[in-house]
Design an enzyme around this catalytic site. Sequence first.
Site, short mmCIF file in Angstrom:
data_model
loop_
_atom_site.label_atom_id
_atom_site.label_comp_id
_atom_site.label_asym_id
_atom_site.label_seq_id
_atom_site.Cartn_x
_atom_site.Cartn_y
_atom_site.Cartn_z
N GLU A 61 0.85 -1.20 0.00
CA GLU A 61 0.00 0.00 0.00
C GLU A 61 0.88 1.25 0.00
OE1 GLU A 61 -2.46 1.64 -0.54
OE2 GLU A 61 -4.27 1.07 0.50
N ASP A 62 0.33 2.33 -0.52
CA ASP A 62 1.09 3.58 -0.47
C ASP A 62 1.07 4.20 0.92
OD1 ASP A 62 -1.66 4.19 -0.60
OD2 ASP A 62 -1.47 5.67 -2.20
N PHE A 91 -1.41 16.21 4.04
CA PHE A 91 -1.80 15.53 2.80
C PHE A 91 -0.59 15.50 1.88
CE2 PHE A 91 -3.72 14.55 -1.21
CZ PHE A 91 -4.66 13.60 -0.83
N ARG A 121 1.51 11.96 -9.10
CA ARG A 121 2.00 10.61 -8.77
C ARG A 121 3.45 10.42 -9.23
NH1 ARG A 121 -2.39 7.41 -7.20
NH2 ARG A 121 -4.37 7.82 -8.23
N ASP A 171 -3.81 5.65 6.30
CA ASP A 171 -4.27 6.93 6.84
C ASP A 171 -5.23 6.60 8.00
OD1 ASP A 171 -4.72 9.70 6.93
OD2 ASP A 171 -6.30 9.62 5.44
P1 IMP Z 1 -7.45 5.10 4.64
O1 IMP Z 1 -8.55 4.14 4.33
O2 IMP Z 1 -7.96 6.32 5.36
O3 IMP Z 1 -6.28 4.47 5.39
O4 IMP Z 1 -6.96 5.69 3.28
C1 IMP Z 1 -6.09 5.06 2.46
C2 IMP Z 1 -6.09 5.68 1.08
O5 IMP Z 1 -6.42 7.09 1.07
C3 IMP Z 1 -4.69 5.57 0.53
O6 IMP Z 1 -4.48 4.34 -0.12
C4 IMP Z 1 -4.62 6.77 -0.40
O7 IMP Z 1 -5.12 6.41 -1.66
C5 IMP Z 1 -5.53 7.80 0.23
N1 IMP Z 1 -4.76 8.79 1.03
C6 IMP Z 1 -4.78 8.93 2.37
N2 IMP Z 1 -3.96 9.93 2.76
C7 IMP Z 1 -3.41 10.42 1.63
C8 IMP Z 1 -2.45 11.48 1.38
O8 IMP Z 1 -1.92 12.16 2.27
N3 IMP Z 1 -2.13 11.70 0.07
C9 IMP Z 1 -2.67 10.96 -0.95
N4 IMP Z 1 -3.55 9.97 -0.76
C10 IMP Z 1 -3.92 9.71 0.52
#
Ligand code: IMP
Length: 188
Positions: A111-112, A164, A177, A115
């Site tokens: 995963e990238d 962010f 990206r 969050d």
């Molecule tokens: P989560 O479900 O809140 O953990 O969100 C995960 C997804 O939200 C990641 O795989 C990203 O695609 C997107 N995301 C969350 N924070 C960021 C950020 O700071 N920059 C870009 N994408 C983000």
Amino acid sequence: MASAPPSWNRTQEPFAELISAEAIAARVAELGKQITEDYRPLVEKADVVVIGVLKGSVIFMADLVRHVALPVKLEFIGISSYGDETVSSGVVQITQDVSKPLEGKHVIVVEDIVDTGHTVHYLMENLATRRPASIKLAALLHKPERSEREVKIDYLGFTIPNKFVVGYGLDAAQLWRNLPYIGYITNA
Ligand code: IMP
């Protein structure tokens, strides 16, 4: 003569560097080495499948697997999460699935960023139902301040503050990206 690399540090661009390309490369190499050591005893007996979560993990995954000195297979999975664009709702849907069954295989999900943790929580639970031999998570970034779900990250690149971020695969409205480093949005 090689042409100069593109300059990303133009003043009109809405981000500042948080993690340099060099720091990312060094950390990704370490993670790859660690994965190599951990999976070396396993790879003889069962396939190791690295699953990239589209689209944000693609650049991290491409670099990471080149530091894994073992035979691995690559798969991709597409995910969309419903709700507000910036607030993860926890309602997640698989939009593109892996191409082969995972039963009996050693799975590493890439995963990238983790969050709130909702996306990865859903994904790991879903993939675990497919009876892999093992399942682990590699994430480039973690924002612990935003955590709403406990998520075990087995291979973590960097812990970052609640900003962010874009670049190295991460986007804002599908842009940035291809930025070679991690930057944070400064005009939000
Ligand atoms: P989560 O479900 O809140 O953990 O969100 C995960 C997804 O939200 C990641 O795989 C990203 O695609 C997107 N995301 C969350 N924070 C960021 C950020 O700071 N920059 C870009 N994408 C983000």
